[in-house]
Design a protein around this motif. Sequence first.
Motif: not given
Length: 182
Positions: A8-12, A20-24, A53-58, A141-147
């Motif tokens: 969940h912490r990597f939902a961006g 950036a979302n490491s600030v709750i 992370s969605a970009e882990r392969a990169l 809900n939480c204010g996080w940035l996501f794609i």
Amino acid sequence: MSFSWTPHRFAGGALALDVANSVILRFDATRSIDRFAELPQMDAFPKAAEKFSAERALFGDLAPVEPENRTPFIVMREAIDRYFRARVLGDDAQTLLADFLEATAIILRRAGKNSLEAATAHSALRLLADTEISRMKICGNCGWLFIDRSKNRSRTWCDMAVCGNRVKANRHYHRRKKEAAS
């Protein structure tokens, strides 16, 4: 305060947004928590990013932020958040873009090739140049940035399993409470 870096912490949808979302609860001063304020949490982030992370392969294996880069890394994290948040909200972001580019340039001059800070800078620059920037949203809900990568661009929460369920459960509770009062 100890916690786990969960999927969940990597939902961006991009490493830069996950950082950036490491600030709750960023905009609630009484409840806001900076997960990178504790060095063990910051140091554990790269291994979790390699798994979730969605970009882990990169980026492959990521080294933790070097002690001398911690302050510039946090400055870059905040610049990333301010710039992309302003873009989503439709605000004038020209000055914020300059701050974001300066912070990113500082990191790229200092960081090692396989470091979390370099990977975050590359991720942020990729977002800047990518057409997916038009799919970026702020969680209702939480204010996080996501794609929002949904087919019809209708996603309103960073993660349906967490934020979406919370909002729906809260709505259901209030609806039942109102019906009981009637």
